[in-house]
Design an enzyme around this catalytic site. Structure first.
Site, PDB file in Angstrom:
ATOM      1  N   GLY A  70       0.827  -1.217   0.000  1.00  0.00           N
ATOM      2  CA  GLY A  70       0.000   0.000   0.000  1.00  0.00           C
ATOM      3  C   GLY A  70       0.858   1.263   0.000  1.00  0.00           C
ATOM      4  N   ASP A  78       1.394   3.691   2.331  1.00  0.00           N
ATOM      5  CA  ASP A  78       2.255   3.920   3.500  1.00  0.00           C
ATOM      6  C   ASP A  78       3.294   2.816   3.631  1.00  0.00           C
ATOM      7  N   ASP A  84      -2.529 -13.112   4.875  1.00  0.00           N
ATOM      8  CA  ASP A  84      -3.808 -12.419   4.760  1.00  0.00           C
ATOM      9  C   ASP A  84      -4.349 -12.109   6.152  1.00  0.00           C
ATOM     10  N   ALA A  95      -1.708  -3.030   7.198  1.00  0.00           N
ATOM     11  CA  ALA A  95      -2.675  -3.709   6.323  1.00  0.00           C
ATOM     12  C   ALA A  95      -4.094  -3.497   6.850  1.00  0.00           C
ATOM     13  N   ALA A  96      -4.990  -3.192   5.926  1.00  0.00           N
ATOM     14  CA  ALA A  96      -6.401  -2.987   6.282  1.00  0.00           C
ATOM     15  C   ALA A  96      -7.204  -2.813   5.012  1.00  0.00           C
ATOM     16  N   GLN A  97      -8.515  -3.029   5.098  1.00  0.00           N
ATOM     17  CA  GLN A  97      -9.413  -2.516   4.057  1.00  0.00           C
ATOM     18  C   GLN A  97      -9.538  -1.051   4.431  1.00  0.00           C
ATOM     19  N   THR A 114      -6.598   6.180  13.040  1.00  0.00           N
ATOM     20  CA  THR A 114      -7.026   7.162  12.039  1.00  0.00           C
ATOM     21  C   THR A 114      -7.870   8.295  12.598  1.00  0.00           C
ATOM     22  N   GLU A 153     -10.472   9.198  11.285  1.00  0.00           N
ATOM     23  CA  GLU A 153     -11.873   8.800  11.099  1.00  0.00           C
ATOM     24  C   GLU A 153     -12.517   8.381  12.424  1.00  0.00           C
ATOM     25  N   LYS A 172     -11.809   0.436  13.016  1.00  0.00           N
ATOM     26  CA  LYS A 172     -10.563   1.046  13.507  1.00  0.00           C
ATOM     27  C   LYS A 172     -10.654   1.361  15.006  1.00  0.00           C
ATOM     28  N   HIS A 210      -3.337  11.434   4.664  1.00  0.00           N
ATOM     29  CA  HIS A 210      -2.042  11.755   4.067  1.00  0.00           C
ATOM     30  C   HIS A 210      -1.967  11.117   2.683  1.00  0.00           C
ATOM     31  N   ARG A 265      -0.806   7.317  -3.825  1.00  0.00           N
ATOM     32  CA  ARG A 265      -2.142   7.104  -3.274  1.00  0.00           C
ATOM     33  C   ARG A 265      -2.969   6.276  -4.263  1.00  0.00           C
TER      34      ARG A 265
HETATM   35  P1  NAP Z   1      -3.651   1.293   1.339  1.00  0.00           P
HETATM   36  O1  NAP Z   1      -2.826   1.976   0.301  1.00  0.00           O
HETATM   37  O2  NAP Z   1      -5.070   0.970   1.035  1.00  0.00           O
HETATM   38  O3  NAP Z   1      -2.879  -0.063   1.753  1.00  0.00           O
HETATM   39  C1  NAP Z   1      -3.520  -1.053   2.498  1.00  0.00           C
HETATM   40  C2  NAP Z   1      -2.648  -2.290   2.529  1.00  0.00           C
HETATM   41  O4  NAP Z   1      -3.362  -3.340   3.212  1.00  0.00           O
HETATM   42  C3  NAP Z   1      -2.302  -2.852   1.128  1.00  0.00           C
HETATM   43  O5  NAP Z   1      -1.001  -3.365   1.144  1.00  0.00           O
HETATM   44  C4  NAP Z   1      -3.315  -3.970   0.991  1.00  0.00           C
HETATM   45  O6  NAP Z   1      -2.935  -4.980   0.072  1.00  0.00           O
HETATM   46  C5  NAP Z   1      -3.319  -4.515   2.407  1.00  0.00           C
HETATM   47  N1  NAP Z   1      -4.475  -5.369   2.660  1.00  0.00           N
HETATM   48  C6  NAP Z   1      -5.785  -5.087   2.473  1.00  0.00           C
HETATM   49  N2  NAP Z   1      -6.540  -6.134   2.789  1.00  0.00           N
HETATM   50  C7  NAP Z   1      -5.703  -7.118   3.182  1.00  0.00           C
HETATM   51  C8  NAP Z   1      -5.883  -8.449   3.620  1.00  0.00           C
HETATM   52  N3  NAP Z   1      -7.086  -9.008   3.727  1.00  0.00           N
HETATM   53  N4  NAP Z   1      -4.777  -9.164   3.958  1.00  0.00           N
HETATM   54  C9  NAP Z   1      -3.546  -8.632   3.855  1.00  0.00           C
HETATM   55  N5  NAP Z   1      -3.307  -7.375   3.433  1.00  0.00           N
HETATM   56  C10 NAP Z   1      -4.380  -6.622   3.109  1.00  0.00           C
HETATM   57  O7  NAP Z   1      -3.649   2.137   2.689  1.00  0.00           O
HETATM   58  P2  NAP Z   1      -2.627   3.271   3.185  1.00  0.00           P
HETATM   59  O8  NAP Z   1      -3.131   4.587   2.750  1.00  0.00           O
HETATM   60  O9  NAP Z   1      -1.252   2.856   2.878  1.00  0.00           O
HETATM   61  O10 NAP Z   1      -2.882   3.200   4.766  1.00  0.00           O
HETATM   62  C11 NAP Z   1      -2.124   2.319   5.590  1.00  0.00           C
HETATM   63  C12 NAP Z   1      -2.881   2.092   6.879  1.00  0.00           C
HETATM   64  O11 NAP Z   1      -3.087   3.333   7.549  1.00  0.00           O
HETATM   65  C13 NAP Z   1      -4.267   1.477   6.719  1.00  0.00           C
HETATM   66  O12 NAP Z   1      -4.490   0.650   7.830  1.00  0.00           O
HETATM   67  C14 NAP Z   1      -5.196   2.678   6.765  1.00  0.00           C
HETATM   68  O13 NAP Z   1      -6.478   2.279   7.196  1.00  0.00           O
HETATM   69  C15 NAP Z   1      -4.491   3.553   7.766  1.00  0.00           C
HETATM   70  N6  NAP Z   1      -4.657   4.999   7.633  1.00  0.00           N
HETATM   71  C16 NAP Z   1      -4.454   5.604   6.439  1.00  0.00           C
HETATM   72  C17 NAP Z   1      -4.563   6.980   6.356  1.00  0.00           C
HETATM   73  C18 NAP Z   1      -4.312   7.714   5.058  1.00  0.00           C
HETATM   74  O14 NAP Z   1      -4.719   8.879   4.949  1.00  0.00           O
HETATM   75  N7  NAP Z   1      -3.612   7.107   4.099  1.00  0.00           N
HETATM   76  C19 NAP Z   1      -4.867   7.738   7.509  1.00  0.00           C
HETATM   77  C20 NAP Z   1      -5.040   7.066   8.712  1.00  0.00           C
HETATM   78  C21 NAP Z   1      -4.926   5.695   8.779  1.00  0.00           C
HETATM   79  P3  NAP Z   1      -3.257  -4.824  -1.522  1.00  0.00           P
HETATM   80  O15 NAP Z   1      -2.169  -3.941  -2.068  1.00  0.00           O
HETATM   81  O16 NAP Z   1      -3.176  -6.240  -1.993  1.00  0.00           O
HETATM   82  O17 NAP Z   1      -4.606  -4.212  -1.637  1.00  0.00           O
HETATM   83  O1  F7E Z   2     -12.494  10.946   0.964  1.00  0.00           O
HETATM   84  C1  F7E Z   2     -15.249  13.088  -0.221  1.00  0.00           C
HETATM   85  C2  F7E Z   2     -15.574  11.907   0.689  1.00  0.00           C
HETATM   86  O2  F7E Z   2     -11.928   8.645   0.247  1.00  0.00           O
HETATM   87  C3  F7E Z   2     -12.285  12.241   1.472  1.00  0.00           C
HETATM   88  C4  F7E Z   2      -8.531   6.909   4.086  1.00  0.00           C
HETATM   89  O3  F7E Z   2      -7.147   6.883   3.852  1.00  0.00           O
HETATM   90  O4  F7E Z   2      -8.392   9.036   5.178  1.00  0.00           O
HETATM   91  C5  F7E Z   2      -9.008   8.347   4.102  1.00  0.00           C
HETATM   92  O5  F7E Z   2     -10.424   8.357   4.258  1.00  0.00           O
HETATM   93  C6  F7E Z   2     -13.577  13.056   1.394  1.00  0.00           C
HETATM   94  C7  F7E Z   2     -14.809  12.318   1.940  1.00  0.00           C
HETATM   95  O6  F7E Z   2     -10.710   9.717   2.205  1.00  0.00           O
HETATM   96  C8  F7E Z   2     -15.512  11.856  -3.623  1.00  0.00           C
HETATM   97  O7  F7E Z   2     -16.985  11.779   0.837  1.00  0.00           O
HETATM   98  C9  F7E Z   2     -16.237  13.553  -2.487  1.00  0.00           C
HETATM   99  O8  F7E Z   2     -15.593  13.206   2.694  1.00  0.00           O
HETATM  100  O9  F7E Z   2     -10.221  10.464  -0.050  1.00  0.00           O
HETATM  101  P1  F7E Z   2     -11.312   9.893   0.755  1.00  0.00           P
HETATM  102  P2  F7E Z   2     -11.364   9.497   3.635  1.00  0.00           P
HETATM  103  O10 F7E Z   2     -12.728   8.947   3.549  1.00  0.00           O
HETATM  104  O11 F7E Z   2     -11.187  10.761   4.402  1.00  0.00           O
HETATM  105  C10 F7E Z   2      -8.659   8.500   6.486  1.00  0.00           C
HETATM  106  C11 F7E Z   2      -7.882   9.317   7.482  1.00  0.00           C
HETATM  107  C12 F7E Z   2      -8.421   7.045   6.571  1.00  0.00           C
HETATM  108  O12 F7E Z   2      -8.107   6.525   7.624  1.00  0.00           O
HETATM  109  C13 F7E Z   2      -8.834   6.217   5.408  1.00  0.00           C
HETATM  110  O13 F7E Z   2      -8.143   4.962   5.413  1.00  0.00           O
HETATM  111  O14 F7E Z   2     -13.857  13.313   0.014  1.00  0.00           O
HETATM  112  N1  F7E Z   2     -15.484  12.814  -1.649  1.00  0.00           N
HETATM  113  N2  F7E Z   2     -16.276  12.994  -3.706  1.00  0.00           N
HETATM  114  C14 F7E Z   2     -15.013  11.747  -2.315  1.00  0.00           C
HETATM  115  N3  F7E Z   2     -14.204  10.748  -1.932  1.00  0.00           N
HETATM  116  C15 F7E Z   2     -13.865   9.832  -2.861  1.00  0.00           C
HETATM  117  N4  F7E Z   2     -13.037   8.831  -2.502  1.00  0.00           N
HETATM  118  N5  F7E Z   2     -14.342   9.889  -4.154  1.00  0.00           N
HETATM  119  C16 F7E Z   2     -15.163  10.892  -4.592  1.00  0.00           C
HETATM  120  O15 F7E Z   2     -15.559  10.927  -5.748  1.00  0.00           O
END
Ligand code: NAP
Ligand code: F7E
Length: 349
Positions: free
Chosen positions: A12, A14, A59, A82-84, A126, A128, A154, A180, A185
């Site tokens: 992913g 991060d 997994d 790792a997460a959905q 997060t 969230e 979460k 972030h 992304r």
């Molecule tokens: P991401 O790009 O969606 O990466 C998620 C990772 O989890 C990928 O490597 C994915 O594998 C793996 N994964 C998903 N389902 C799995 C399963 N069943 N078994 C094993 N691996 C699995 O997310 P990210 O943005 O890097 O975020 C990393 C972590 O930080 C996540 O836990 C997310 O919820 C959390 N987080 C993210 C943000 C943000 O803004 N980015 C903010 C706060 C918290 P695949 O590549 O095969 O899909």
């Molecule tokens: O949406 C609005 C949507 O999907 C941001 C994850 O990394 O950050 C992420 O979650 C905002 C929301 O991120 C569209 O409704 C409008 O209000 O980019 P997003 P998220 O939901 O904030 C947190 C911190 C995490 O932990 C999560 O893993 O944008 N929005 N129109 C849309 N969002 C998407 N995706 N697509 C649109 O068309």
């Protein structure tokens, strides 16, 4: 002797940046990936680190495979990323999200507890978690009020981390990270959906961009800055929980306007609001106060959202320009087509 780190979710956004960061620090890096019909290593290839890593298939829903990953890697530190992670998808797959994003944390922490409770643990918590609880900047003491199945899962992971810290004396930290972003992304997240579409529209490859809620506000930082904070948390004397953010918030509308500005286009001529991209419940406002991280970890964000928007649009412009010249990449952009037949909550695009 170098330390071993295990990163779950290394494929992913991060995971890839953190792997690079830890390799640069001299760590032996292990990462889990899940079996997919098409390999998904483009981010690791993009950062030129693919051949420097030890990859372990595992997994989140398979406890044995998580246990095996901890056994094989003999880690000093585990970064559980790792997460959905897509909030929108958590409304479509709430049970799967609970299994992966929630119970997955228990599976990895149980593995640590059973194998070696001296292993340090980072949980990807997060912003969230806060949901719609406040219209001001929030810190570690503000209450949580999750507003999606993702956030609820979460919340379970957040408390499980604290329970294993207090109950079993495991060095376990929650990083409460606000959004972030980066050129790595996933394309479904709003920032990259925008930067990718802006680049394609500027180059005449597409004409419109369909979005949902334009009024939502987020505190957007830069992923490489944020992965450093994960490492810093595990280098402290005591485990704790930290908010990581920029302390600035802007709306989706503002983000999209600035992104089109980068290529000199008027966003209103290209963006259409589409009800398919609204969520059953959305978080309207998020802004983080990172004072504790600044004071204790010495962490501050280096890249703020103005710069982030420019760098993301320019990176996608570069990819599509190179693609137009015939270059093909291991990463996602060339495979992504806007005419894919996607069904979301019963609605066809
Ligand atoms: P991401 O790009 O969606 O990466 C998620 C990772 O989890 C990928 O490597 C994915 O594998 C793996 N994964 C998903 N389902 C799995 C399963 N069943 N078994 C094993 N691996 C699995 O997310 P990210 O943005 O890097 O975020 C990393 C972590 O930080 C996540 O836990 C997310 O919820 C959390 N987080 C993210 C943000 C943000 O803004 N980015 C903010 C706060 C918290 P695949 O590549 O095969 O899909
Ligand atoms: O949406 C609005 C949507 O999907 C941001 C994850 O990394 O950050 C992420 O979650 C905002 C929301 O991120 C569209 O409704 C409008 O209000 O980019 P997003 P998220 O939901 O904030 C947190 C911190 C995490 O932990 C999560 O893993 O944008 N929005 N129109 C849309 N969002 C998407 N995706 N697509 C649109 O068309």
């Amino acid at each position: 002797m170098s330390k071993n780190a295990l990163i779950t979710g290394i494929t992913g956004q991060d995971g890839a940046y953190l792997a690079k960061f830890l390799l640069d620090k001299g760590y032996e890096v292990f990462g889990t990936y899940r079996r997919t019909s098409t390999p998904n290593f483009w981010r690791l290839q993009y950062l030129n680190i693919f051949d420097k890593l030890n990859l372990i298939p595992a997994d989140l829903v398979d406890a044995g495979s998580m246990l095996e990953a901890v056994k094989i890697s003999e880690p000093d530190e585990v970064y559980h990323l790792a997460a959905q992670s897509f909030v929108g998808a958590s409304f479509e797959q709430p049970i799967g999200t609970g299994e992966m994003t929630g119970l997955g944390v228990t599976r990895i922490l149980e593995a640590i507890r059973q194998i070696d409770n001296e292993i340090k643990f980072y949980q990807a918590s997060t912003s969230e978690l806060y949901g719609n609880s406040s219209n001001k900047a929030v810190n570690e003491d503000n209450p949580f009020k999750p507003a999606s199945p993702y956030a609820a899962a979460k919340l379970y992971g957040y408390w499980t981390t604290r329970i294993y810290r207090e109950g079993y004396d495991i060095f376990a930290c929650n990083g409460i990270l606000f959004n972030h972003e980066s050129p790595l992304r996933g394309l479904e997240f709003i920032t990259r959906k925008i930067s990718n579409a802006v680049a394609k529209i500027a180059l005449g490859l597409e004409t419109e961009l369909r979005l949902g809620n334009l009024e939502a506000k987020r505190d957007w930082g830069y992923a490489p800055d944020y992965v450093e904070s994960m490492w810093l948390m595990l280098q402290q004397k005591e485990p704790d929980d930290y908010v990581i953010a920029t302390n600035e918030s802007r709306s989706v509308r503002d983000f999209v306007e600035k992104a089109f500005d980068v290529v000199g286009l008027n966003w209103q001529e290209h963006v259409k609001v589409d009800s398919r991209f609204f969520r059953p419940l959305d978080v309207n406002f998020l802004q983080g106060d990172y004072s504790k991280a600044k004071k204790r970890l010495g962490w501050v964000p280096k890249v703020k959202s103005d710069e982030l928007i420019i760098l993301m649009v320019n990176d996608d412009l570069d990819r599509w320009n190179r693609w137009l010249k015939g270059e093909r990449f291991p990463w996602d952009a060339p495979n992504y087509t806007s005419d894919a037949k996607i069904i979301t909550r019963g609605l066809k695009i």
